[in-house]
Design an enzyme around this catalytic site. Structure first.
Site, PDB file in Angstrom:
ATOM      1  N   ILE A  11      -0.340  85.414 108.112  1.00  0.00           N
ATOM      2  CA  ILE A  11      -0.240  83.953 108.297  1.00  0.00           C
ATOM      3  C   ILE A  11       1.208  83.504 108.380  1.00  0.00           C
ATOM      4  O   ILE A  11       1.521  82.549 109.101  1.00  0.00           O
ATOM      5  CB  ILE A  11      -1.021  83.191 107.198  1.00  0.00           C
ATOM      6  N   LYS A  87      -3.264  78.109 101.147  1.00  0.00           N
ATOM      7  CA  LYS A  87      -4.573  77.934 100.553  1.00  0.00           C
ATOM      8  C   LYS A  87      -5.224  79.287 100.346  1.00  0.00           C
ATOM      9  O   LYS A  87      -4.912  80.215 101.098  1.00  0.00           O
ATOM     10  CB  LYS A  87      -5.476  77.030 101.402  1.00  0.00           C
TER      11      LYS A  87
HETATM   12  P1  NAP Z   1      -1.652  89.319 104.213  1.00  0.00           P
HETATM   13  O1  NAP Z   1      -1.060  89.470 105.573  1.00  0.00           O
HETATM   14  O2  NAP Z   1      -2.560  90.395 103.712  1.00  0.00           O
HETATM   15  O3  NAP Z   1      -0.550  89.130 103.077  1.00  0.00           O
HETATM   16  C1  NAP Z   1       0.652  88.406 103.249  1.00  0.00           C
HETATM   17  C2  NAP Z   1       1.783  89.171 102.614  1.00  0.00           C
HETATM   18  O4  NAP Z   1       1.770  89.036 101.199  1.00  0.00           O
HETATM   19  C3  NAP Z   1       1.721  90.669 102.840  1.00  0.00           C
HETATM   20  O5  NAP Z   1       2.239  91.003 104.097  1.00  0.00           O
HETATM   21  C4  NAP Z   1       2.545  91.228 101.696  1.00  0.00           C
HETATM   22  O6  NAP Z   1       3.872  91.324 102.114  1.00  0.00           O
HETATM   23  C5  NAP Z   1       2.413  90.171 100.618  1.00  0.00           C
HETATM   24  N1  NAP Z   1       1.569  90.680  99.533  1.00  0.00           N
HETATM   25  C6  NAP Z   1       0.295  91.130  99.613  1.00  0.00           C
HETATM   26  N2  NAP Z   1      -0.141  91.531  98.410  1.00  0.00           N
HETATM   27  C7  NAP Z   1       0.880  91.351  97.555  1.00  0.00           C
HETATM   28  C8  NAP Z   1       1.059  91.591  96.171  1.00  0.00           C
HETATM   29  N3  NAP Z   1       0.065  92.095  95.422  1.00  0.00           N
HETATM   30  N4  NAP Z   1       2.238  91.259  95.621  1.00  0.00           N
HETATM   31  C9  NAP Z   1       3.235  90.741  96.356  1.00  0.00           C
HETATM   32  N5  NAP Z   1       3.133  90.513  97.687  1.00  0.00           N
HETATM   33  C10 NAP Z   1       1.963  90.797  98.264  1.00  0.00           C
HETATM   34  O7  NAP Z   1      -2.438  87.930 104.084  1.00  0.00           O
HETATM   35  P2  NAP Z   1      -2.486  86.653 105.065  1.00  0.00           P
HETATM   36  O8  NAP Z   1      -3.607  86.802 106.022  1.00  0.00           O
HETATM   37  O9  NAP Z   1      -1.133  86.355 105.585  1.00  0.00           O
HETATM   38  O10 NAP Z   1      -2.975  85.575 103.997  1.00  0.00           O
HETATM   39  C11 NAP Z   1      -2.109  85.075 103.004  1.00  0.00           C
HETATM   40  C12 NAP Z   1      -2.631  83.715 102.559  1.00  0.00           C
HETATM   41  O11 NAP Z   1      -2.712  82.858 103.708  1.00  0.00           O
HETATM   42  C13 NAP Z   1      -4.041  83.785 101.965  1.00  0.00           C
HETATM   43  O12 NAP Z   1      -4.149  82.941 100.858  1.00  0.00           O
HETATM   44  C14 NAP Z   1      -4.938  83.304 103.098  1.00  0.00           C
HETATM   45  O13 NAP Z   1      -6.082  82.626 102.624  1.00  0.00           O
HETATM   46  C15 NAP Z   1      -4.009  82.315 103.809  1.00  0.00           C
HETATM   47  N6  NAP Z   1      -4.364  82.141 105.223  1.00  0.00           N
HETATM   48  C16 NAP Z   1      -4.635  83.226 106.020  1.00  0.00           C
HETATM   49  C17 NAP Z   1      -5.050  83.019 107.344  1.00  0.00           C
HETATM   50  C18 NAP Z   1      -5.381  84.182 108.281  1.00  0.00           C
HETATM   51  O14 NAP Z   1      -5.834  83.927 109.385  1.00  0.00           O
HETATM   52  N7  NAP Z   1      -5.181  85.426 107.881  1.00  0.00           N
HETATM   53  C19 NAP Z   1      -5.162  81.717 107.837  1.00  0.00           C
HETATM   54  C20 NAP Z   1      -4.821  80.644 107.011  1.00  0.00           C
HETATM   55  C21 NAP Z   1      -4.433  80.871 105.699  1.00  0.00           C
HETATM   56  P3  NAP Z   1       4.800  92.551 101.627  1.00  0.00           P
HETATM   57  O15 NAP Z   1       3.933  93.783 101.518  1.00  0.00           O
HETATM   58  O16 NAP Z   1       5.840  92.655 102.701  1.00  0.00           O
HETATM   59  O17 NAP Z   1       5.377  92.098 100.301  1.00  0.00           O
END
Ligand code: NAP
Length: 304
Positions: A11, A87
C-alpha cells in the site's frame, strides 16, 4: 511539511508514495523499512534511529500491518511526532484508545485513516441519507485476496483480521453515511481450516442491514452498499465511486478510487496545522463485535 513513511510494502508503494509526490502539502523526507525503500528518498531500517536523527520530520505515516503498528505509533508520539495510521488503526480497540490518549496528553495529533470514506460519492450519499430512515440494506464486499494481498500471510494470522481487512472498508463507509449508528445483532464467520482468521463473513446489523464479505471472488470484484429508506433507495457501487439514487446514476469523473489517498493526506495536513486528532473507531467496533458474537464455521484450507 516533511513526512516519513514507515513499512514500504504494497500500500505504501501503490498509494502513499504517489499521493505524497502529488501533494502540495508534503515532502517525503525519509522511509523506514527493513527491506523496502523509495528511489531518491533517505532510507532507514530502524525507526528509533530515524526519529533521533531527523528532528525536522514532524509527521510519521505508518503503512505496516496492524499488529506491529502500535509500538511504532507509540514511539513516534513519544518522540513528539504526529502520526497517521493505515486502516485498521490497530490490532485491538484498547491499543487504539491508548494511542489516542497519548496523542492528547502529548499535545500532538493522530489520524486513524479510513481510505474508503474518501471515495468520491461517499459525501453525496451521506448528504442524501441525512434526513432518511433506513429500513433495510445489503452490503456485498467480495474480492480476491490473492490479488490484493499476494502472499501476505499476516492477514490470516491473529490480528490480521482476515476478510475484515477489506470488510472494514465497507463498514467505514456505512458508519460514515448513516444518519444514526447501527449495531451488530449476529454474525457467521468462515475460517479456513488451516488459518486463524476468517475468509468470509456474514453480518446481521440492526435496521435490517445484511453484510456479505468474501475473499474468494475471482474475476470482477464487488464493493457495493445498497440501502432502502423511507424515501427511496440508494446504492454505492465500485467502493463508493458510483452512486445510484432511485435508479439515477452519479459517478466521479473518472469513476475510480484515485482520489482517496490524496484526500487523506490533505486531511492529515489540516489536522497537523490545527493540532488535532481524528480517531473514529466505529468501523472497528463492529468488527470486534463480529469476532465476539460470531458463529464459527470451518471452510476449505486456503493457500496463496
Ligand atoms: P504489506 O505489504 O504486507 O506490509 C507493508 C510493510 O510493512 C512490509 O513491506 C514490511 O516492510 C512491513 N512489515 C510487515 N510486517 C512487519 C512487522 N512484523 N514488523 C515491522 N514491519 C513489518 O501490507 P500492505 O498490503 O501494504 O498493508 C499494510 C496496511 O495497509 C494494512 O493495514 C492494510 O489493511 C492496509 N491497506 C492495504 C491495501 C492493499 O491493497 N494491500 C489497501 C488499503 C489499505 P519491511 O519488511 O520492509 O519492514
Amino acid at each position: 511539511m516533511k513526512i516519513a513513511l514507515v513499512g514500504i510494502g504494497k500500500i505504501a508503494l501503490d498509494q502513499h508514495v504517489p499521493a505524497l509526490a502529488a501533494s502540495p502539502d508534503w515532502e517525503l523526507a525519509a522511509t523506514v523499512s527493513r527491506n523496502g525503500a523509495v528511489d531518491g528518498v533517505e532510507a532507514w531500517r530502524d525507526l528509533d534511529a530515524m526519529l533521533e536523527a531527523r528532528s525536522d520530520i514532524r509527521v510519521v505515516s505508518l503503512c505496516l500491518p496492524p499488529v506491529p503498528r502500535f509500538d511504532y505509533a507509540m514511539k513516534a508520539l513519544q518522540a513528539g511526532r504526529y502520526v497517521m495510521l493505515e486502516k485498521p488503526p490497530g490490532a485491538t480497540l484498547s491499543e487504539c484508545a491508548l494511542l489516542e490518549r497519548a496523542a492528547h496528553d502529548l499535545q500532538l495529533g493522530i489520524f486513524a485513516t479510513w481510505h474508503s470514506r474518501e471515495a468520491a460519492m461517499v459525501a453525496p450519499a451521506k448528504a442524501w441519507l441525512a434526513d432518511k430512515t433506513i429500513t433495510s440494506g445489503r452490503i456485498t464486499w467480495r474480492e480476491d485476496v490473492r490479488k490484493w494481498h499476494p502472499g501476505q500471510d499476516w492477514v490470516f494470522e491473529p490480528g490480521g483480521m482476515g476478510v475484515f481487512d477489506p470488510g472494514i472498508n465497507a463498514l467505514s463507509i456505512l458508519t460514515e453515511i448513516l444518519p444514526r449508528p447501527v449495531h451488530l445483532r449476529a454474525a457467521t464467520l468462515e475460517f479456513p481450516e488451516n488459518r486463524q482468521t476468517p475468509i468470509a463473513a456474514h453480518l446481521h446489523l440492526s435496521n435490517g442491514i445484511e453484510a456479505d464479505f468474501d475473499w474468494r471472488q475471482e474475476g470482477p470484484q464487488t464493493w457495493s452498499i445498497e440501502l432502502e429508506t423511507d424515501h427511496g433507495t440508494l446504492a454505492l457501487h465500485d467502493g463508493g465511486a458510483r452512486l445510484v439514487i432511485d435508479g439515477a446514476v452519479s459517478a466521479a469523473p473518472d469513476a475510480t478510487l484515485s482520489g482517496e489517498y490524496p484526500r487523506l493526506y490533505a486531511r492529515m495536513a489540516e489536522l497537523v496545522r490545527a493540532g488535532q486528532s481524528d480517531m473514529d473507531l466505529s468501523p472497528m467496533v463492529l468488527v470486534a463485535d463480529a469476532f465476539t458474537l460470531g458463529r464459527r464455521v470451518t471452510a476449505a484450507p486456503f493457500h496463496f
